[in-house]
Design a protein around this motif. Structure first.
Motif, PDB file in Angstrom:
ATOM      1  N   TYR A 102      -0.863  -4.722   2.831  1.00 14.04           N
ATOM      2  CA  TYR A 102      -2.375  -4.976   3.093  1.00 14.04           C
ATOM      3  C   TYR A 102      -2.756  -6.414   2.738  1.00 14.04           C
ATOM      4  N   SER A 128      -1.352  -4.785   7.467  1.00 12.14           N
ATOM      5  CA  SER A 128      -2.634  -4.139   7.912  1.00 12.14           C
ATOM      6  C   SER A 128      -3.747  -4.995   7.214  1.00 12.14           C
ATOM      7  N   GLN A 181       0.657  -1.241   0.069  1.00 11.40           N
ATOM      8  CA  GLN A 181      -0.066  -0.040  -0.011  1.00 11.40           C
ATOM      9  C   GLN A 181       0.861   1.244  -0.067  1.00 11.40           C
ATOM     10  N   TRP A 182       0.228   2.256  -0.420  1.00  5.16           N
ATOM     11  CA  TRP A 182       0.836   3.770  -0.408  1.00  5.16           C
ATOM     12  C   TRP A 182       1.674   3.868   0.983  1.00  5.16           C
ATOM     13  N   ASN A 183       0.827   3.447   2.244  1.00  3.83           N
ATOM     14  CA  ASN A 183       1.440   3.774   3.260  1.00  3.83           C
ATOM     15  C   ASN A 183       2.511   2.878   3.827  1.00  3.83           C
ATOM     16  N   LYS A 184       3.003   2.175   3.111  1.00  7.90           N
ATOM     17  CA  LYS A 184       4.269   1.318   3.271  1.00  7.90           C
ATOM     18  C   LYS A 184       3.974   0.151   4.222  1.00  7.90           C
ATOM     19  N   TYR A 185       2.492  -0.126   4.353  1.00  6.21           N
ATOM     20  CA  TYR A 185       2.072  -1.507   4.926  1.00  6.21           C
ATOM     21  C   TYR A 185       1.705  -2.624   3.801  1.00  6.21           C
ATOM     22  N   THR A 243       3.071  -3.455  13.286  1.00  6.45           N
ATOM     23  CA  THR A 243       4.091  -3.027  12.822  1.00  6.45           C
ATOM     24  C   THR A 243       5.435  -3.548  13.038  1.00  6.45           C
ATOM     25  N   TYR A 250      -3.509  -3.668  12.486  1.00  5.91           N
ATOM     26  CA  TYR A 250      -2.040  -3.434  12.109  1.00  5.91           C
ATOM     27  C   TYR A 250      -1.097  -3.963  13.042  1.00  5.91           C
TER      28      TYR A 250
END
Length: 180
Positions: A99, A135, A93-97, A179, A177
């Motif tokens: 998915y 996530s 994903q764009w948020n560096k997770y 992390t 999530y």
């Protein structure tokens, strides 16, 4: 059966596409997770239903070829011999997770460690891609899945009351999530 002894987790290839929906089997909905936000910290309680019932998601109909040999998405399949018994679908994903779009294990192999092996493979893939973590979104009435995510180190990061507003059986979408 020891899942780790004989299960192979492999990236999906063209020949595996015929197996992609084989893991889409009924599961029992027996309760919901009830979240509460207090001072920017999520907590939750479990609410068990008086009458559990089985549900099944409809088969997915995606462009499966678009997941093969890609940098930003992958499907890992779990096989016991020639039988597909599980799968996990990931997208960067764009948020560096990473998915998790879907994780599913055949009924006959649930609670045998296959889900954990798939989750571990997802973590390995995300770390290799230098992502921040994993996530996913789950429905509040899928208590078994929520328990699995908690057991595997995920934390509740958000709740959405509108995502499933069209479905009278689902009250909230829960965003989980992990992390690294």
């Amino acid at each position: 059966m020891q899942a780790s002894d004989s299960i192979k987790i492999i990236p999906m290839q063209q020949k595996h596409i015929v197996d992609i929906n084989k893991t889409n089997e009924p599961f029992t909905v027996f309760g919901r997770l009830v979240p509460c936000l207090h001072h920017d910290i999520w907590s939750y309680e479990e609410e068990l239903f008086d009458t559990p019932h089985d549900i099944q998601f409809p088969d997915d109909h995606l462009n499966w070829e678009s997941y093969i040999n890609q940098e930003d998405k992958v499907i890992f399949m779990a096989y016991l011999g020639k039988a597909c018994i599980g799968q996990i679908r990931l997208v960067k994903q764009w948020n560096k997770y990473a998915y998790i779009e879907n994780i599913a294990v055949c009924q006959s192999h649930r609670k045998s460690g296959v889900g954990r092996q798939l989750f571990n493979k997802a973590e390995e893939w995300a770390k290799k891609k230098q992502l921040l973590g994993l996530s996913l979104e789950a429905q509040d009435d899928n208590l078994a899945a929520c328990r699995f995510y908690i057991k595997n180190g995920m934390v509740l990061g958000g709740v959405d009351t509108m995502t499933h507003a069209f479905n009278k059986n689902i009250d909230k979408a829960l965003y989980w999530y992990k992390t690294f």
